[in-house]
Design a protein around this motif. Structure first.
Motif, mmCIF file in Angstrom:
data_model
loop_
_atom_site.group_PDB
_atom_site.id
_atom_site.type_symbol
_atom_site.label_atom_id
_atom_site.label_comp_id
_atom_site.label_asym_id
_atom_site.label_seq_id
_atom_site.Cartn_x
_atom_site.Cartn_y
_atom_site.Cartn_z
ATOM 1 N N GLN A 50 3.704 7.242 -0.925
ATOM 2 C CA GLN A 50 2.620 7.948 -1.628
ATOM 3 C C GLN A 50 2.875 9.446 -1.576
ATOM 4 O O GLN A 50 3.048 10.020 -0.509
ATOM 5 C CB GLN A 50 1.274 7.617 -0.984
ATOM 6 N N GLU A 51 2.916 10.079 -2.733
ATOM 7 C CA GLU A 51 3.326 11.475 -2.805
ATOM 8 C C GLU A 51 2.159 12.450 -2.895
ATOM 9 O O GLU A 51 2.369 13.652 -3.030
ATOM 10 C CB GLU A 51 4.276 11.668 -3.986
ATOM 11 N N ASN B 229 0.810 -1.224 0.000
ATOM 12 C CA ASN B 229 0.000 0.000 0.000
ATOM 13 C C ASN B 229 0.848 1.282 0.000
ATOM 14 O O ASN B 229 0.578 2.227 0.724
ATOM 15 C CB ASN B 229 -0.953 0.021 1.205
ATOM 16 N N ASN B 230 1.890 1.282 -0.822
ATOM 17 C CA ASN B 230 2.791 2.430 -0.926
ATOM 18 C C ASN B 230 3.583 2.719 0.363
ATOM 19 O O ASN B 230 4.082 3.819 0.547
ATOM 20 C CB ASN B 230 2.049 3.697 -1.363
ATOM 21 N N ASN C 176 6.497 6.295 3.789
ATOM 22 C CA ASN C 176 5.275 6.497 3.023
ATOM 23 C C ASN C 176 5.679 6.945 1.622
ATOM 24 O O ASN C 176 6.112 8.070 1.419
ATOM 25 C CB ASN C 176 4.409 7.550 3.707
#
Length: 204
Positions: A171-172, A149-150, A169
């Protein structure tokens, strides 16, 4: 060259560049490299950008089955310099690079202009607890344990019997996200009835 340096009888760190170029031509046995070199580059030059940091980290994770066994006291895989204190990373991204380079037991080579560096970046580079993880006497290079999940979950066993853990994390877009550290995944094998967790970054 390694034999010639050893014959001097002096303590010298011998950093090799050739494994980087040899890898481009064929497979490199990093365990054999460690017999001759103290440190070796295993990827191209880092840029002062988050994209470059991510690429190097992903490359390191993809080759960790080859890289991790080669690392140890006096033998370090070198993913290239810290770009902390330059201009391409946000502060959060600088924190992430520091955490990952510490987990990977990477040489902590700075690339910044000390006349221009911010107080926040200076404090990050001088964080003694994070440096202690990087330079733990066991010399074990951390490895990516999980990618889901990123999120990337890395761990590094320490001489004290503890584990250093990094959660990234990837996700950006969007805001902060929660990541649940599942005991069965992270702390399996630790000889303790109660585990104490100390957060070091971004703040203690």
């Amino acid at each position: 060259m390694a034999m010639a340096l050893n014959r001097t009888g002096r303590d010298i760190v011998y950093s090799c560049e050739w494994p980087l170029y040899a890898r481009q031509e064929s497979h490199v046995n990093y365990t054999e490299v460690a017999e001759y070199c103290n440190s070796w580059r295993n990827f191209g030059d880092i840029d002062d950008s988050w994209g470059s940091v991510k690429t190097i980290v992903d490359f390191t994770a993809a080759l960790q089955e080859q890289l991790v066994p080669a690392a140890g006291p006096g033998a370090w895989n070198d993913p290239d310099m810290l770009v902390i204190g330059n201009f391409g990373l946000s502060y959060d991204q600088q924190v992430t690079q520091m955490a990952l380079w510490a987990i990977m037991a990477a040489p902590l080579l700075m690339s910044n202009d000390l006349r221009e560096i911010s107080k926040e970046s200076t404090a990050l580079l001088q964080n003694q607890e994070v440096i202690a993880i990087n330079q733990d006497p066991l010399g074990i290079q951390g490895y990516r344990l999980l990618k889901v999940n990123n999120f990337d979950l890395w761990e590094k066993p320490l001489a004290s019997g503890a584990l250093a853990i990094s959660v990234t994390n990837q996700q950006e877009i969007g805001g902060p996200r929660y990541f649940l550290l599942v005991r069965a995944i992270v702390w399996e094998g630790l000889a303790c009835d109660t585990c104490y967790v100390t957060q070091l970054l971004p703040t203690r």
